[in-house]
Design a protein around this motif. Sequence first.
Motif, PDB file in Angstrom:
ATOM      1  N   ILE A 158      46.873  21.428   9.307  1.00 50.17           N
ATOM      2  CA  ILE A 158      46.250  20.127   9.606  1.00 50.17           C
ATOM      3  C   ILE A 158      44.905  20.360  10.297  1.00 50.17           C
ATOM      4  CG2 ILE A 158      46.453  18.001  11.007  1.00 50.17           C
ATOM      5  CD1 ILE A 158      49.487  18.105  10.503  1.00 50.17           C
ATOM      6  N   ALA A 159      44.893  21.279  11.273  1.00 51.54           N
ATOM      7  CA  ALA A 159      43.644  21.568  12.006  1.00 51.54           C
ATOM      8  C   ALA A 159      42.571  22.098  11.051  1.00 51.54           C
ATOM      9  CB  ALA A 159      43.912  22.563  13.125  1.00 51.54           C
TER      10      ALA A 159
ATOM     11  N   LEU B 296      51.075  28.021  21.573  1.00 49.26           N
ATOM     12  CA  LEU B 296      50.192  27.958  20.410  1.00 49.26           C
ATOM     13  C   LEU B 296      50.222  26.560  19.798  1.00 49.26           C
ATOM     14  CD1 LEU B 296      48.403  29.526  18.387  1.00 49.26           C
ATOM     15  CD2 LEU B 296      50.457  30.156  17.159  1.00 49.26           C
ATOM     16  N   LEU B 297      51.439  26.004  19.722  1.00 48.21           N
ATOM     17  CA  LEU B 297      51.599  24.662  19.161  1.00 48.21           C
ATOM     18  C   LEU B 297      50.889  23.626  20.027  1.00 48.21           C
ATOM     19  CD1 LEU B 297      52.982  23.236  16.805  1.00 48.21           C
ATOM     20  CD2 LEU B 297      54.949  22.866  18.271  1.00 48.21           C
TER      21      LEU B 297
ATOM     22  N   ALA C 137      56.321  24.118  12.535  1.00 46.48           N
ATOM     23  CA  ALA C 137      55.380  23.252  13.252  1.00 46.48           C
ATOM     24  C   ALA C 137      54.027  23.941  13.425  1.00 46.48           C
ATOM     25  CB  ALA C 137      55.969  22.876  14.607  1.00 46.48           C
ATOM     26  N   VAL C 138      54.047  25.243  13.762  1.00 49.43           N
ATOM     27  CA  VAL C 138      52.786  25.977  13.983  1.00 49.43           C
ATOM     28  C   VAL C 138      51.989  26.057  12.669  1.00 49.43           C
ATOM     29  CG1 VAL C 138      51.816  28.263  14.483  1.00 49.43           C
ATOM     30  CG2 VAL C 138      53.533  27.309  15.995  1.00 49.43           C
TER      31      VAL C 138
ATOM     32  N   LYS D  57      54.916  30.653  20.937  1.00 46.19           N
ATOM     33  CA  LYS D  57      54.744  29.679  19.859  1.00 46.19           C
ATOM     34  C   LYS D  57      54.568  28.278  20.417  1.00 46.19           C
ATOM     35  CE  LYS D  57      57.276  32.196  16.363  1.00 46.19           C
ATOM     36  NZ  LYS D  57      58.568  32.356  15.721  1.00 46.19           N
TER      37      LYS D  57
ATOM     38  N   ALA E  30      50.724  22.557  11.786  1.00 42.68           N
ATOM     39  CA  ALA E  30      49.634  22.155  12.688  1.00 42.68           C
ATOM     40  C   ALA E  30      48.355  22.926  12.368  1.00 42.68           C
ATOM     41  CB  ALA E  30      50.046  22.393  14.140  1.00 42.68           C
TER      42      ALA E  30
ATOM     43  N   LEU F 229      41.373  19.234   8.838  1.00 31.33           N
ATOM     44  CA  LEU F 229      40.478  18.344   9.595  1.00 31.33           C
ATOM     45  C   LEU F 229      39.114  19.003   9.821  1.00 31.33           C
ATOM     46  CD1 LEU F 229      42.857  16.685  12.243  1.00 31.33           C
ATOM     47  CD2 LEU F 229      41.954  15.691  10.163  1.00 31.33           C
TER      48      LEU F 229
ATOM     49  N   MET G 179      35.653  17.434   8.834  1.00 36.21           N
ATOM     50  CA  MET G 179      34.549  17.280   9.782  1.00 36.21           C
ATOM     51  C   MET G 179      33.277  17.915   9.236  1.00 36.21           C
ATOM     52  SD  MET G 179      36.492  17.915  13.369  1.00 36.21           S
ATOM     53  CE  MET G 179      35.053  18.155  14.353  1.00 36.21           C
TER      54      MET G 179
ATOM     55  N   GLN H 109      39.973  16.815  17.226  1.00 36.78           N
ATOM     56  CA  GLN H 109      39.360  16.632  15.907  1.00 36.78           C
ATOM     57  C   GLN H 109      39.498  15.178  15.451  1.00 36.78           C
ATOM     58  OE1 GLN H 109      41.696  19.698  13.937  1.00 36.78           O
ATOM     59  NE2 GLN H 109      39.846  20.738  13.319  1.00 36.78           N
TER      60      GLN H 109
ATOM     61  N   ALA I 105      59.894  26.038  14.892  1.00 33.82           N
ATOM     62  CA  ALA I 105      58.673  26.334  15.656  1.00 33.82           C
ATOM     63  C   ALA I 105      57.613  26.907  14.715  1.00 33.82           C
ATOM     64  CB  ALA I 105      58.979  27.314  16.772  1.00 33.82           C
TER      65      ALA I 105
ATOM     66  N   VAL J  37      43.884  20.629  19.740  1.00 35.03           N
ATOM     67  CA  VAL J  37      42.743  20.776  18.811  1.00 35.03           C
ATOM     68  C   VAL J  37      42.750  19.616  17.815  1.00 35.03           C
ATOM     69  CG1 VAL J  37      41.826  22.197  16.912  1.00 35.03           C
ATOM     70  CG2 VAL J  37      42.550  23.286  19.042  1.00 35.03           C
ATOM     71  N   ILE J  38      43.946  19.320  17.251  1.00 32.34           N
ATOM     72  CA  ILE J  38      44.051  18.236  16.265  1.00 32.34           C
ATOM     73  C   ILE J  38      43.672  16.894  16.903  1.00 32.34           C
ATOM     74  CG2 ILE J  38      45.689  16.915  14.841  1.00 32.34           C
ATOM     75  CD1 ILE J  38      47.151  19.626  14.342  1.00 32.34           C
TER      76      ILE J  38
ATOM     77  N   LEU K 164      47.240  23.878  19.396  1.00 33.86           N
ATOM     78  CA  LEU K 164      46.912  23.309  18.084  1.00 33.86           C
ATOM     79  C   LEU K 164      46.945  21.779  18.124  1.00 33.86           C
ATOM     80  CD1 LEU K 164      48.758  25.741  15.663  1.00 33.86           C
ATOM     81  CD2 LEU K 164      46.319  25.281  15.690  1.00 33.86           C
TER      82      LEU K 164
END
Lengths: 170, 94, 222
Positions: free
Chosen positions: C40-41, A6-7, C33-34, A3, C37, C44, C48, A17, C30, A13-14, A10
Amino acid sequence: MKKAWLLLVLILVIATQWTFLSAFHSVSESQITNETSAVVISKANYAFMRAHIEIFPEYIVNYTAQTLQQANVTLTFQDGSQKQITENYAFDVFLTRTASHFGSISAVTPGYSILISDDHPINAAVMSNVSEDFFTYGVGSSYLLDRIDVYWFKIEGDAHVSISGYGLAI
Amino acid sequence: MNSGEPISKPDLYVLARIIKVLKERQKLNRTALATATGLSYDRLIRYLEWMEGKEFVQFDAEGDITLTKKGAKTYDDLVKWILQYVGKVRFPKI
Amino acid sequence: MEQNLTAKMEMLMTALDQVRKYKEIVASMADFAVITALSIATALAFLMLAKFGVLFGWFNPWDGIAGLLALLTVIVLVGGVVFAGFWVNRRVRHVKVGQWKPTLEEGAPGAIKLLQELNWENIFKDIRRAKMGFTIYGLTRVFISWLIIAVVLNFAAGFLSSIVHVAEINLTLTMDLLSVVIAVFINRKDLQKRYEQVGNLDALLWELRWFDNEFRRADFET
């Protein structure tokens, strides 16, 4: 642990972006033109830009016919071609990326305050009552054109011009 | 009655269970006590041997087991001892 | 006396159950957050796509598709955060508590068994994690609230400026600052609660440390 990776991915990626989104710019302009005017769309040569231009010829009263009609407006483009319009007219202009650029630029087209910089890589302006010199020595000159790309056309007649510009500077 | 390794340090939980059952039921034979405490017969026998040595329990002529006064007191002391510590802990509302 | 012991043990075990729930909150941070995130990705990515679409003329900014993408951006962002919150809540609700109750019903022997089975080092670790988790939880909650409020306010401000033509004024900074104030204001009670919980967990940690220390040192003489 998976995790956490992965975080991390991410977040990267953010961040990418977000950086990419900050490269998008927009500009808008709305002006009344009379007699000879100029519409100047400009951008840094490392940017892409689309401009949506709308021209609304002014309404005038025809007292003889007792009617309301739109003014005659003539558009003269860079290549010399002309277009007569008597009703609302809209078109899009797409200016592609023409060169890579590194470092900052701050360009002003000669005599006219069309400021292009890294913070504002796209611009749109409508200038009323310009002289013929503007087209010859102003936007028509090659001065600084290695750093910026300019698209312009002349408007003769009374109209309301509205421009929405969208750009991507990468 | 010897049934294997003698107990050196008894499990307080097992000890407390045996005493509690004997306190409640007064008198029991080994099989009934093993069932009531949930212990295996062999394990119970080893504990009973140890408890008899400490004079916590006694066997009558029929082989039934009863709790001695010392055994009952030891149980009360054990509860008191734990309460002495747990009772002092203050629990904030979390 | 035996009832006193079981009552005290019940309090101890209930407090430890609560610590387990708090530990689960920390463990699910965790996931939170994942999921956040990821939303959010995704949001976005929609944003885009909307910007690319307008720039390369796939659609106009006033078209339904552009509006749909803007709406999807907000929905995915808000929905992701709400789902993450539900997910954490679900995990916490599924924590098995009160499993000690049948053992404690045995009375003093049950209490002894429970005390014997407690792994104090793990409990202290859990309390420390819960304390840290609450601090992170409080701050994350404020941050997420700020994010949602900022998106909504900027969206509203953008819409407003397109109607009343105040494009010359940069509303973004104002809206972002206003969002911080609103986020702190709406979370003030939760922040206060978390602050008190961290203090109480600290107190519990000290109490249990004392108990463990004393209980371990003492030996019951039979």
